[in-house]
Design a protein around this motif. Structure first.
Motif, PDB file in Angstrom:
ATOM      1  N   ILE B 116       0.663  -1.107  -0.234  1.00  0.00           N
ATOM      2  CA  ILE B 116       0.365  -0.076  -0.010  1.00  0.00           C
ATOM      3  C   ILE B 116       0.161   1.040  -0.327  1.00  0.00           C
ATOM      4  O   ILE B 116       2.017   1.093   0.240  1.00  0.00           O
ATOM      5  CB  ILE B 116      -0.862   0.293   0.967  1.00  0.00           C
ATOM      6  CG1 ILE B 116       0.118   0.025   1.901  1.00  0.00           C
ATOM      7  CG2 ILE B 116      -1.479  -1.262   1.072  1.00  0.00           C
ATOM      8  CD1 ILE B 116      -1.386   0.654   3.632  1.00  0.00           C
ATOM      9  N   LEU B 127      11.173   6.967   1.667  1.00  0.00           N
ATOM     10  CA  LEU B 127      12.122   5.706   1.780  1.00  0.00           C
ATOM     11  C   LEU B 127      13.522   6.643   1.750  1.00  0.00           C
ATOM     12  O   LEU B 127      14.209   5.949   2.768  1.00  0.00           O
ATOM     13  CB  LEU B 127      12.123   4.616   0.354  1.00  0.00           C
ATOM     14  CG  LEU B 127      11.532   3.505   0.771  1.00  0.00           C
ATOM     15  CD1 LEU B 127      12.526   3.388  -1.746  1.00  0.00           C
ATOM     16  CD2 LEU B 127      12.395   2.663   1.287  1.00  0.00           C
ATOM     17  N   ILE B 130      13.126   7.690   6.148  1.00  0.00           N
ATOM     18  CA  ILE B 130      14.046   7.114   6.744  1.00  0.00           C
ATOM     19  C   ILE B 130      15.208   6.873   6.346  1.00  0.00           C
ATOM     20  O   ILE B 130      15.626   6.378   7.622  1.00  0.00           O
ATOM     21  CB  ILE B 130      13.206   5.709   6.957  1.00  0.00           C
ATOM     22  CG1 ILE B 130      12.978   4.864   6.064  1.00  0.00           C
ATOM     23  CG2 ILE B 130      11.635   5.697   6.766  1.00  0.00           C
ATOM     24  CD1 ILE B 130      12.462   3.246   6.289  1.00  0.00           C
ATOM     25  N   TYR B 285       6.851  -1.987  -7.716  1.00  0.00           N
ATOM     26  CA  TYR B 285       6.661  -2.285  -6.177  1.00  0.00           C
ATOM     27  C   TYR B 285       5.359  -4.107  -6.846  1.00  0.00           C
ATOM     28  O   TYR B 285       5.322  -4.729  -5.795  1.00  0.00           O
ATOM     29  CB  TYR B 285       5.844  -1.836  -5.378  1.00  0.00           C
ATOM     30  CG  TYR B 285       6.942  -0.640  -4.727  1.00  0.00           C
ATOM     31  CD1 TYR B 285       7.435   0.365  -5.218  1.00  0.00           C
ATOM     32  CD2 TYR B 285       7.713  -1.251  -4.130  1.00  0.00           C
ATOM     33  CE1 TYR B 285       8.876   0.526  -4.922  1.00  0.00           C
ATOM     34  CE2 TYR B 285       9.210  -0.723  -3.262  1.00  0.00           C
ATOM     35  CZ  TYR B 285       9.260   0.292  -3.540  1.00  0.00           C
ATOM     36  OH  TYR B 285      10.052   1.065  -2.576  1.00  0.00           O
ATOM     37  N   THR B 302       4.772  -1.969   2.902  1.00  0.00           N
ATOM     38  CA  THR B 302       5.194  -1.004   2.474  1.00  0.00           C
ATOM     39  C   THR B 302       6.128  -0.823   1.863  1.00  0.00           C
ATOM     40  O   THR B 302       6.956  -1.864   2.427  1.00  0.00           O
ATOM     41  CB  THR B 302       4.448   0.431   4.002  1.00  0.00           C
ATOM     42  OG1 THR B 302       5.574   0.444   4.009  1.00  0.00           O
ATOM     43  CG2 THR B 302       3.837  -0.128   4.316  1.00  0.00           C
ATOM     44  N   VAL B 303       6.312   0.522   1.205  1.00  0.00           N
ATOM     45  CA  VAL B 303       8.046   0.619   0.561  1.00  0.00           C
ATOM     46  C   VAL B 303       9.216   0.023   1.876  1.00  0.00           C
ATOM     47  O   VAL B 303      10.294  -0.347   1.136  1.00  0.00           O
ATOM     48  CB  VAL B 303       8.005   1.615   0.212  1.00  0.00           C
ATOM     49  CG1 VAL B 303       7.417   1.604  -1.507  1.00  0.00           C
ATOM     50  CG2 VAL B 303       7.839   3.118   1.137  1.00  0.00           C
ATOM     51  N   PHE B 304       8.543   0.357   2.885  1.00  0.00           N
ATOM     52  CA  PHE B 304       9.782   0.049   3.982  1.00  0.00           C
ATOM     53  C   PHE B 304      10.250  -1.654   3.762  1.00  0.00           C
ATOM     54  O   PHE B 304      11.419  -1.619   4.574  1.00  0.00           O
ATOM     55  CB  PHE B 304       9.303   0.388   5.616  1.00  0.00           C
ATOM     56  CG  PHE B 304       9.321   2.177   5.639  1.00  0.00           C
ATOM     57  CD1 PHE B 304       9.728   3.259   4.738  1.00  0.00           C
ATOM     58  CD2 PHE B 304       7.542   2.599   6.732  1.00  0.00           C
ATOM     59  CE1 PHE B 304       9.355   4.150   5.076  1.00  0.00           C
ATOM     60  CE2 PHE B 304       7.830   3.799   7.082  1.00  0.00           C
ATOM     61  CZ  PHE B 304       8.063   4.419   5.650  1.00  0.00           C
ATOM     62  N   ASP B 305       9.500  -2.241   3.937  1.00  0.00           N
ATOM     63  CA  ASP B 305       9.742  -3.809   4.289  1.00  0.00           C
ATOM     64  C   ASP B 305      10.091  -4.463   2.909  1.00  0.00           C
ATOM     65  O   ASP B 305      10.223  -5.834   3.117  1.00  0.00           O
ATOM     66  CB  ASP B 305       8.343  -4.440   4.225  1.00  0.00           C
ATOM     67  CG  ASP B 305       7.274  -3.645   5.248  1.00  0.00           C
ATOM     68  OD1 ASP B 305       7.964  -3.714   6.438  1.00  0.00           O
ATOM     69  OD2 ASP B 305       6.143  -2.724   5.215  1.00  0.00           O
ATOM     70  N   ILE B 306      10.720  -3.367   1.899  1.00  0.00           N
ATOM     71  CA  ILE B 306      11.028  -4.417   0.451  1.00  0.00           C
ATOM     72  C   ILE B 306      11.722  -4.462   0.545  1.00  0.00           C
ATOM     73  O   ILE B 306      13.139  -2.739  -0.146  1.00  0.00           O
ATOM     74  CB  ILE B 306       9.614  -3.788  -0.686  1.00  0.00           C
ATOM     75  CG1 ILE B 306       8.412  -4.126   0.009  1.00  0.00           C
ATOM     76  CG2 ILE B 306      10.332  -4.126  -1.568  1.00  0.00           C
ATOM     77  CD1 ILE B 306       6.857  -4.461  -0.985  1.00  0.00           C
ATOM     78  N   ALA B 307      13.223  -4.876   0.150  1.00  0.00           N
ATOM     79  CA  ALA B 307      14.226  -4.656  -0.552  1.00  0.00           C
ATOM     80  C   ALA B 307      14.176  -4.170  -1.833  1.00  0.00           C
ATOM     81  O   ALA B 307      13.786  -5.364  -2.793  1.00  0.00           O
ATOM     82  CB  ALA B 307      14.127  -6.586   0.079  1.00  0.00           C
ATOM     83  N   PRO B 308      15.431  -3.828  -1.834  1.00  0.00           N
ATOM     84  CA  PRO B 308      15.679  -3.705  -3.253  1.00  0.00           C
ATOM     85  C   PRO B 308      15.723  -4.263  -4.486  1.00  0.00           C
ATOM     86  O   PRO B 308      14.883  -4.549  -5.019  1.00  0.00           O
ATOM     87  CB  PRO B 308      16.379  -2.313  -3.209  1.00  0.00           C
ATOM     88  CG  PRO B 308      16.586  -1.732  -1.613  1.00  0.00           C
ATOM     89  CD  PRO B 308      16.095  -3.388  -0.703  1.00  0.00           C
ATOM     90  N   ILE B 311      12.423  -5.032  -7.028  1.00  0.00           N
ATOM     91  CA  ILE B 311      11.554  -4.422  -7.343  1.00  0.00           C
ATOM     92  C   ILE B 311      12.288  -3.511  -9.217  1.00  0.00           C
ATOM     93  O   ILE B 311      12.029  -3.339  -9.666  1.00  0.00           O
ATOM     94  CB  ILE B 311      10.894  -2.883  -6.933  1.00  0.00           C
ATOM     95  CG1 ILE B 311      12.671  -1.805  -7.430  1.00  0.00           C
ATOM     96  CG2 ILE B 311      11.254  -2.475  -5.197  1.00  0.00           C
ATOM     97  CD1 ILE B 311      12.792  -0.139  -7.010  1.00  0.00           C
TER      98      ILE B 311
END
Lengths: 324, 324
Positions: B116, B127, B130, B285, B302-308, B311
């Protein structure tokens, strides 16, 4: 609270020591050095002999390895990953795949996490390269470095026989940055983007011509660049070139989302202290290293493998509420 | 190859359609609309009724939800996550925690992944906030938005007597950006951060000076800002200011790594098309969503949870070799 050891105490190790003091969830167990500990002046005073590192194994969650990429890390990271979770800043780009495989094997055998090649380039610049490319697959990326001192290149100079001391500056070309953003050029060789400038202090009888030749022909470090070498006295080096270690640079991607629309992503670092900033990135990823190890992860990783939530000292719920 | 459905076809849905064409590993299954499909003009021609979405369930890996945050997504994301992996661009900051919980529950019950609040803010700006804070915990972050069109302010101009048409751009205040980067200011209100630029078409006999005065003194909208007013013809307005939806902005963090050293991280977007860029982030994403679902992951992310690495359409080994 995670317990961190610093292995090696040059500019980078000192930067890690400073950075740990800014992170309330990270505790400095000690600084481990190959020098005689009583001769090493640290901020914290927590300095020990490298020989004592294994004895403190149970007190340490992660070792941050602060040696150089030329000779220290290729041996040290695999060796210490037998006993510890580790983070290093290995930055010899061409040798990263080999280093990764070596460390990965040991990490998997011993059940540890090792995050290699952490810093700003390789590191957060690398992250920005792949994220920008993922978002704008039709486009061009370019990286500019400097103006600033490159520690790796300065170290490489200082390892040459006959060199007492030295500093290397990487210098970008602003005209080329502007031309790239305007779409006037889409490819620039590293040689076109930057020059390298070296200030070198010779040992008493060393042959300047031989040293210069060794520098400008050094593979990976200098041979592909336009390099100038200046010989200076130690006094001049100290006064004009060692009062700070500024650096920085840019990763720029220019892409098209449709025939008419251009989108530009630009990531810029302006650093008063290259080693302190690199150290700060190492410390953030040491936190990730400890957390991933606690989750049962093993093996070598890079910044590409790590979700951003792992590097920050904040609950994910709070991040979603305040920072998303 | 992953199969993607677009749900909703406004500017954002059209941007997703364009973006999918730039990603060779992603296949557009179809665009699903609440309107009568025969009345909707798409690029691909693959347009279907929303009523047919569930019938194509087995052909779809991820639905990209392109509705609005005000009324569509709060219902649609939980509802569709019962049947599909989903990605949305929910951007009502204050309601993100509630939206996350609603979607997370459905996703876990149904065994799907939903990412989301994807886009640029919330999204890649979040991103950068943080990550910069993780690296420089002692510091200040600021976000500037623009240059971009503000609909509310454009409407306010058009209500003035004697104005036939007009557009208002919100522009980051460069003086304030510089002051923040120099550490001269550490907090800025939205009002202080931006300037306003207006392009106005007058009705035949209207008095330009009076209109200008009415704009720059308008309470709430303009009176507290540095505002510039340009009078242009309708032709110029159409050609130069109504052909795209430009936007952009900056996330800047200024931090200290030690008493003497300041480090600055700056992330800048310059976008010709706000919806096309947002769509491109959603598409990247959506790839991560499909991959994480294949790995057995469930729940809201969210984008915080996803290793680059998730993508980008590239092998991790190749990324380490070429991009690290």
């Amino acid at each position: 609270m995670h317990n961190i050891a610093i292995v090696g105490y040059g500019n980078l190790g000192r930067g890690v020591e400073l950075s740990l003091a800014n992170n309330s969830d990270l505790n400095l167990v000690g600084i481990f050095t190959r020098r005689e500990p009583s001769t090493v002046e640290t901020i914290s005073g927590k300095v020990f002999s490298m020989d004592d590192l294994l004895k403190k194994k149970n007190e340490i969650d992660v070792c941050i390895l602060c040696g150089g990429s030329a000779t220290d890390l290729p041996k040290q990271t695999p060796e210490l990953t037998k006993y510890f979770n580790t983070v290093d800043s290995f930055d010899t780009h061409a040798l990263i795949p080999e280093h990764f495989e070596n460390v990965d094997q040991v990490a998997k055998e011993s059940g540890h996490v090792s995050i290699i090649s952490v810093g700003w380039d390789p590191g957060v610049f690398s992250l920005n390269r792949i994220m920008a490319e993922a978002i704008l697959p039709k486009g061009k990326t370019i990286t500019f470095w400097g103006k600033g001192v490159s520690q790796g290149h300065s170290d490489a100079i200082r390892r040459i026989e006959g060199v007492r001391d030295g500093i290397q500056y990487t210098i970008p070309n602003q005209e080329k940055i502007d031309a790239f953003k305007k779409g006037e050029v889409t490819e620039l060789t590293t040689r076109e983007k930057h020059t390298r400038e070296c200030f070198v202090v010779l040992d008493g009888q060393a042959d300047a011509e031989r040293v210069k030749e060794e520098i400008i022909t050094m593979p990976n470090y200098f041979s592909d660049y336009e390099t100038t070498v200046h010989f200076v006295t130690q006094d001049v080096l100290e006064k004009d070139h060692k009062q700070g270690m500024p650096h920085g640079g840019k990763v720029i991607r220019v892409g098209h989302t449709s025939e008419v629309n251009q989108e530009t992503i630009e990531y810029t670092l302006e650093l008063d202290s290259n080693p302190e900033f690199t150290a700060s990135v190492l410390v953030a990823y040491a936190r990730a290293c400890a957390r991933l190890s606690e989750e049962g992860k093993v093996g070598a990783l890079t910044v590409f493998d790590i979700a951003p939530k792992y590097i920050i000292n904040e609950e994910n719920r709070t991040l979603r509420k305040n920072s998303l």
